[in-house]
Design a protein around this motif. Structure first.
Motif, PDB file in Angstrom:
ATOM      1  N   ARG A 256      -8.427   8.584   5.707  1.00  0.00           N
ATOM      2  CA  ARG A 256      -8.721   8.359   6.979  1.00  0.00           C
ATOM      3  C   ARG A 256      -9.747   7.248   7.262  1.00  0.00           C
ATOM      4  O   ARG A 256      -9.532   6.531   8.247  1.00  0.00           O
ATOM      5  CB  ARG A 256      -8.751   9.523   7.842  1.00  0.00           C
ATOM      6  CG  ARG A 256      -8.980   9.558   9.613  1.00  0.00           C
ATOM      7  CD  ARG A 256      -9.313  10.643   9.969  1.00  0.00           C
ATOM      8  NE  ARG A 256     -10.701  10.997   9.636  1.00  0.00           N
ATOM      9  CZ  ARG A 256     -11.732  10.149  10.399  1.00  0.00           C
ATOM     10  NH1 ARG A 256     -11.585   9.420  11.375  1.00  0.00           N
ATOM     11  NH2 ARG A 256     -13.047  10.660  10.153  1.00  0.00           N
TER      12      ARG A 256
ATOM     13  N   LYS B 212      -8.773   3.857   6.209  1.00  0.00           N
ATOM     14  CA  LYS B 212      -7.959   2.997   7.193  1.00  0.00           C
ATOM     15  C   LYS B 212      -8.547   2.706   8.343  1.00  0.00           C
ATOM     16  O   LYS B 212      -8.147   1.766   8.743  1.00  0.00           O
ATOM     17  CB  LYS B 212      -6.911   4.165   7.514  1.00  0.00           C
ATOM     18  CG  LYS B 212      -6.039   4.185   6.184  1.00  0.00           C
ATOM     19  CD  LYS B 212      -4.453   4.807   6.730  1.00  0.00           C
ATOM     20  CE  LYS B 212      -3.677   4.892   5.628  1.00  0.00           C
ATOM     21  NZ  LYS B 212      -2.267   5.539   5.726  1.00  0.00           N
ATOM     22  N   GLU B 213      -9.624   3.471   8.762  1.00  0.00           N
ATOM     23  CA  GLU B 213     -10.452   2.878  10.080  1.00  0.00           C
ATOM     24  C   GLU B 213     -11.008   1.480   9.721  1.00  0.00           C
ATOM     25  O   GLU B 213     -11.124   0.709  10.480  1.00  0.00           O
ATOM     26  CB  GLU B 213     -11.374   4.031  10.493  1.00  0.00           C
ATOM     27  CG  GLU B 213     -11.029   5.200  11.182  1.00  0.00           C
ATOM     28  CD  GLU B 213     -11.916   6.185  11.586  1.00  0.00           C
ATOM     29  OE1 GLU B 213     -11.739   7.147  12.346  1.00  0.00           O
ATOM     30  OE2 GLU B 213     -12.887   5.889  11.360  1.00  0.00           O
TER      31      GLU B 213
ATOM     32  N   ASN C  99      -8.890  -1.092   9.641  1.00  0.00           N
ATOM     33  CA  ASN C  99      -8.528  -1.506  10.910  1.00  0.00           C
ATOM     34  C   ASN C  99      -9.359  -1.894  11.856  1.00  0.00           C
ATOM     35  O   ASN C  99      -9.163  -2.927  12.736  1.00  0.00           O
ATOM     36  CB  ASN C  99      -7.958  -0.292  11.700  1.00  0.00           C
ATOM     37  CG  ASN C  99      -7.218  -0.532  13.062  1.00  0.00           C
ATOM     38  OD1 ASN C  99      -6.265  -1.702  13.091  1.00  0.00           O
ATOM     39  ND2 ASN C  99      -7.469   0.033  14.301  1.00  0.00           N
TER      40      ASN C  99
ATOM     41  N   THR D  41       0.666  -5.577  10.908  1.00  0.00           N
ATOM     42  CA  THR D  41       1.508  -4.401  11.530  1.00  0.00           C
ATOM     43  C   THR D  41       2.352  -4.164  10.853  1.00  0.00           C
ATOM     44  O   THR D  41       3.342  -4.806  10.473  1.00  0.00           O
ATOM     45  CB  THR D  41       1.748  -4.761  13.156  1.00  0.00           C
ATOM     46  OG1 THR D  41       0.890  -5.153  13.827  1.00  0.00           O
ATOM     47  CG2 THR D  41       2.534  -3.255  13.665  1.00  0.00           C
TER      48      THR D  41
ATOM     49  N   ASP E 163       7.036   1.419   5.202  1.00  0.00           N
ATOM     50  CA  ASP E 163       5.836   2.349   4.352  1.00  0.00           C
ATOM     51  C   ASP E 163       5.655   1.236   3.145  1.00  0.00           C
ATOM     52  O   ASP E 163       6.712   1.110   2.563  1.00  0.00           O
ATOM     53  CB  ASP E 163       6.184   3.413   4.258  1.00  0.00           C
ATOM     54  CG  ASP E 163       6.285   4.457   5.316  1.00  0.00           C
ATOM     55  OD1 ASP E 163       5.821   4.056   6.448  1.00  0.00           O
ATOM     56  OD2 ASP E 163       6.553   5.706   5.423  1.00  0.00           O
TER      57      ASP E 163
ATOM     58  N   MET F  98       0.114   2.797   3.244  1.00  0.00           N
ATOM     59  CA  MET F  98       0.084   2.330   4.638  1.00  0.00           C
ATOM     60  C   MET F  98       1.485   2.821   5.128  1.00  0.00           C
ATOM     61  O   MET F  98       2.609   2.593   4.753  1.00  0.00           O
ATOM     62  CB  MET F  98       0.103   0.721   4.922  1.00  0.00           C
ATOM     63  CG  MET F  98      -1.125   0.063   4.157  1.00  0.00           C
ATOM     64  SD  MET F  98      -2.600   0.964   4.861  1.00  0.00           S
ATOM     65  CE  MET F  98      -2.643   0.487   6.428  1.00  0.00           C
ATOM     66  N   LYS F  99       1.395   3.168   6.426  1.00  0.00           N
ATOM     67  CA  LYS F  99       2.533   3.868   7.205  1.00  0.00           C
ATOM     68  C   LYS F  99       3.172   2.902   8.366  1.00  0.00           C
ATOM     69  O   LYS F  99       2.217   2.167   9.038  1.00  0.00           O
ATOM     70  CB  LYS F  99       2.504   5.220   7.568  1.00  0.00           C
ATOM     71  CG  LYS F  99       1.754   6.396   6.887  1.00  0.00           C
ATOM     72  CD  LYS F  99       3.000   6.576   5.857  1.00  0.00           C
ATOM     73  CE  LYS F  99       2.803   7.944   4.989  1.00  0.00           C
ATOM     74  NZ  LYS F  99       3.698   8.348   4.421  1.00  0.00           N
TER      75      LYS F  99
ATOM     76  N   GLU G  21       1.041   1.402  11.681  1.00  0.00           N
ATOM     77  CA  GLU G  21      -0.561   1.264  11.340  1.00  0.00           C
ATOM     78  C   GLU G  21      -0.917  -0.351  11.148  1.00  0.00           C
ATOM     79  O   GLU G  21      -0.122  -1.072  10.938  1.00  0.00           O
ATOM     80  CB  GLU G  21      -0.781   1.802   9.933  1.00  0.00           C
ATOM     81  CG  GLU G  21      -0.908   3.396   9.931  1.00  0.00           C
ATOM     82  CD  GLU G  21      -1.186   3.916   8.644  1.00  0.00           C
ATOM     83  OE1 GLU G  21      -1.109   3.505   7.634  1.00  0.00           O
ATOM     84  OE2 GLU G  21      -1.503   5.352   8.807  1.00  0.00           O
ATOM     85  N   THR G  22      -1.999  -0.512  11.495  1.00  0.00           N
ATOM     86  CA  THR G  22      -2.478  -2.061  11.266  1.00  0.00           C
ATOM     87  C   THR G  22      -3.763  -2.128  10.270  1.00  0.00           C
ATOM     88  O   THR G  22      -4.484  -1.125  10.407  1.00  0.00           O
ATOM     89  CB  THR G  22      -2.848  -2.431  12.799  1.00  0.00           C
ATOM     90  OG1 THR G  22      -3.899  -1.581  13.461  1.00  0.00           O
ATOM     91  CG2 THR G  22      -1.493  -2.501  13.827  1.00  0.00           C
TER      92      THR G  22
END
Length: 527
Positions: free
Chosen positions: A392, A395-396, A399, A438, A442, A462-463, A466-467
Motif C-alpha cells: 500500500r 503504491k502511494e 502515485n 492509469t 491488471d 497494478m489493478k 490505479e495510477t
C-alpha cells in the motif's frame, strides 16, 4: 490369494489337531475378518487423491526456412514454397484424422531476424516484428480455410482451434542481434530466426486419478563440508545462522537445523563433524491439509524455506534431495547456491509437480512473482499484514513521487500506447520526461526497487483504475532528420504526442555513440 483364505486353512488345521468347537472357530474367523477389513480401510484412507494425471499428445512441424522469399507474406506469393506449406498441412491433417473427434489446437509461430525488413509486396520499409505478424495473419487465414474444407467434406469431424499467430518478437526469443553497418545481413545465422512452425496439441486428453504418490515423499535439506564440483553449495559453512523451517505449499514439514558453529575443532576426531542433514517426510495428514486448501491448484506444489536464524542468515548452503515414496530419487542438487546472506523471507526452492518431482525450469527461483507472493502471503498470516501495508505504501509512492527509470533497465512500462494503461500529462521536468499512467487492465509492473520492503528489485501488481507516475531520463541529441525518421520507421524510437521528444524502444548507435533504451531523446535536427 487373499490373506483371509490362508487364515481359514490355518484355522481348519487347528480344529483338526485341537479340540475347538465350531462356535469358537466362528468367533476367531470373525475377529480376523474385522481386523482385515479395518486394515484395508486404513490403506484406502491413506490413498489420498492429489489430482489427475494428464497425458497429452502433440507434435511440432516446421516449414523449410527458404519457403518464404524475402519480404513476402501472402500465400499466393510463395511460389515453390507453397508446395512445402501444403505438404506440411497434409501431415497435420493426417495427424488430426488419426485423432478424429478430439479438439486439435494448432498454434502458428512465425519468426523473423533483427535484420531490417522490407515489404516487397507494397514496396515499403517494415518495423521490427511487422513481417512476422503479416505472415502469421495470412497463415492463420489460410489454415482456417483449409481445415474448414476438410470438415465440410467429412474428412474431419472437428474443426481445429487456430488462434492468432505468435511471433518470436512478441515472445522475446530472437537469438541474434543486428547492428546496421556493422553486421552482415546475409550471415546464415539470421536464418535461425526466420522460421515458420506449427505447434499441434490435443486438448482433449485422457485423465486418471493419482493416489498416494506424495505419501512418504522424503525431502532432505543438508549441508556437507567436503567440497564437490557437482555440488557448489558444499564447503565453507561454519556458523549458527542456518536454521530453516521447510514448507510444502502452506504446510510445515519441519525444521532443518544446519547450524554447525565450532565444528572445525572436532574434525580431527570426526571428519564429518561439520556435516548437517534433516530428513523430512511428507505424511498423509500433511497431504490432507494441502489438498483441502481451496488455494491449491491441483497441479503444482511449492517447496520453500524460511530462515529462522538471525538477520545474517546463511542462505547459500541449501542442498536438497527428494526421494519419492517408492524410494526413487527424483531430484538432488544445490538450490539457489549463489544466494546472498541475510534473506530471512520466505524463499522458494522449487515448484514440484503433484507427486513431488521438481518441474523443469523451476529450480533456482525461476518461478513467477505471482506464485512467490501468494506463497509468502499464505504461509505466515502475521506477515500478510506487513506485506499488504508495504504494498500500500509503495503504491502511494508510485502515485505521488513515482519511479525514476534507469536507462537500459528491464522496466516494462513505456511512453508508448499499451493495452494495459493510458498515459496522460506527459511533461518535461528538467532532465526527465514524466507521464501519469492509469491502469486499464491488471498487470505486473517491474522492474521496480523495493516493492516489498526487502531492499530488492521486484514487481508489483497494478489493478485496473490505479495510477502511477514514471519518469524517464531525457537527453538532447543533435541528429539528422533523415536518421530520425529512419529510427521511427524501423520501430527503434516512438514519437511522443504533444512533445518534441522520442521514447527509445531499442538501443541504437549514432555518430559513434551508443544510446540506451528506456530514455527519451530531445532532437535538434540537422538538414
Amino acid at each position: 490369494m487373499e490373506p483371509f483364505f490362508y487364515f481359514g486353512i490355518f484355522i481348519n488345521m487347528i480344529k483338526q489337531n485341537w479340540n475347538i468347537d465350531s462356535e469358537e472357530v466362528k468367533r476367531i474367523l470373525m475377529m480376523h475378518e474385522n481386523a482385515t477389513k479395518n486394515l484395508y480401510l486404513i490403506n484406502e484412507q491413506q490413498k489420498v487423491k492429489v489430482g489427475e494425471k494428464t497425458t497429452t499428445t502433440g507434435k511440432e512441424i516446421a516449414l523449410d526456412k527458404k519457403s518464404y522469399p524475402a519480404g513476402l507474406y501472402s500465400i499466393g506469393k510463395l511460389g515453390e514454397g507453397k508446395k512445402d506449406l501444403d505438404l506440411k498441412l497434409q501431415e497435420i491433417a493426417q495427424f488430426a484424422k488419426e485423432n478424429n473427434g478430439t479438439q486439435l489446437n494448432i498454434q502458428i509461430e512465425v519468426g523473423e531476424s533483427k535484420v531490417t525488413n522490407f515489404d516487397n509486396e507494397l514496396k515499403k520499409p517494415l518495423g521490427q516484428g511487422e513481417l512476422a505478424r503479416l505472415r502469421g495473419e495470412k497463415l492463420q487465414q489460410y489454415l482456417t480455410s483449409y481445415f474448414q474444407g476438410l470438415v465440410k467434406s467429412g474428412y474431419l469431424e472437428t474443426m481445429p482451434n487456430i488462434p492468432q499467430a505468435q511471433t518470436n518478437v512478441e515472445l522475446g526469443t530472437q537469438k541474434y542481434e543486428y547492428v546496421k553497418g556493422k553486421d552482415n545481413p546475409k550471415d546464415v545465422k539470421y536464418l535461425e530466426d526466420q522460421y515458420v512452425k506449427f505447434k499441434i496439441t490435443l486438448s482433449a486428453t485422457k485423465t486418471e486419478d493419482v493416489y498416494g504418490c506424495l505419501v512418504n515423499l522424503t525431502i532432505d535439506v543438508s549441508y556437507y563440508d567436503k567440497k564437490d564440483e557437482q555440488f557448489p553449495c558444499r564447503g565453507g559453512h561454519e556458523c549458527d545462522n542456518a536454521k530453516f523451517e521447510v514448507f510444502l505449499d502452506s504446510v510445515s514439514l519441519g525444521i532443518a537445523n544446519l547450524n554447525n558453529e565450532g565444528c572445525e575443532r572436532q574434525i580431527s576426531k570426526n571428519p564429518n563433524a561439520c556435516d548437517r542433514t534433516a530428513k523430512l517426510i511428507v505424511t498423509n495428514e500433511m497431504i490432507q491439509k494441502i489438498i483441502s486448501n481451496p488455494k491449491w491448484n491441483q497441479k503444482t506444489l511449492i517447496l520453500s524455506t524460511r530462515c529462522l536464524s538471525s538477520a545474517n542468515c546463511h542462505t547459500s548452503i541449501q542442498e536438497v534431495r527428494i526421494v519419492n515414496g517408492e524410494g526413487t530419487e527424483v531430484y538432488h542438487g544445490c538450490v539457489n547456491p549463489q544466494s546472498a546472506r541475510g534473506n530471512t523471507a520466505q524463499k522458494i526452492l522449487a515448484v514440484l509437480d503433484k507427486c513431488g518431482k521438481p518441474i523443469e525450469g523451476s529450480i533456482d527461483d525461476n518461478v513467477s512473482e505471482e506464485e512467490a507472493q501468494a506463497l509468502s502471503d499464505e504461509v505466515k498470516s502475521q506477515d500478510t499484514a506487513k506485506v499488504e501495508e508495504q504494498k500500500r505504501k509503495f503504491k502511494e509512492t508510485l502515485n505521488t513521487e513515482g519511479v525514476y527509470v534507469r536507462p537500459g533497465s528491464s522496466f516494462n512500462a513505456t511512453l508508448a500506447p499499451s493495452n494495459f494503461y493510458e498515459i496522460s500529462n506527459i511533461t518535461l521536468n528538467g532532465e526527465y520526461v514524466t507521464g501519469i499512467f492509469t491502469v486499464k487492465k491488471d498487470f505486473f509492473l517491474g522492474n521496480v526497487k523495493n516493492p516489498l520492503g526487502d531492499g530488492k528489485n521486484g514487481r508489483v501488481q497494478m489493478k485496473k483504475g490505479e495510477t502511477f507516475k514514471v519518469s524517464f531520463q531525457s537527453i538532447p541529441l543533435n541528429i539528422r532528420e533523415g536518421k530520425l525518421n529512419k529510427l521511427v520507421s524501423d520501430g527503434t524510437i516512438y514519437k511522443i504526442p504533444n512533445l518534441n521528444g522520442y521514447f527509445v524502444y531499442r538501443p541504437f548507435e549514432y555518430d559513434g555513440t551508443n544510446y540506451y533504451d528506456k530514455i527519451v531523446i530531445l532532437p535538434t535536427t540537422e538538414q
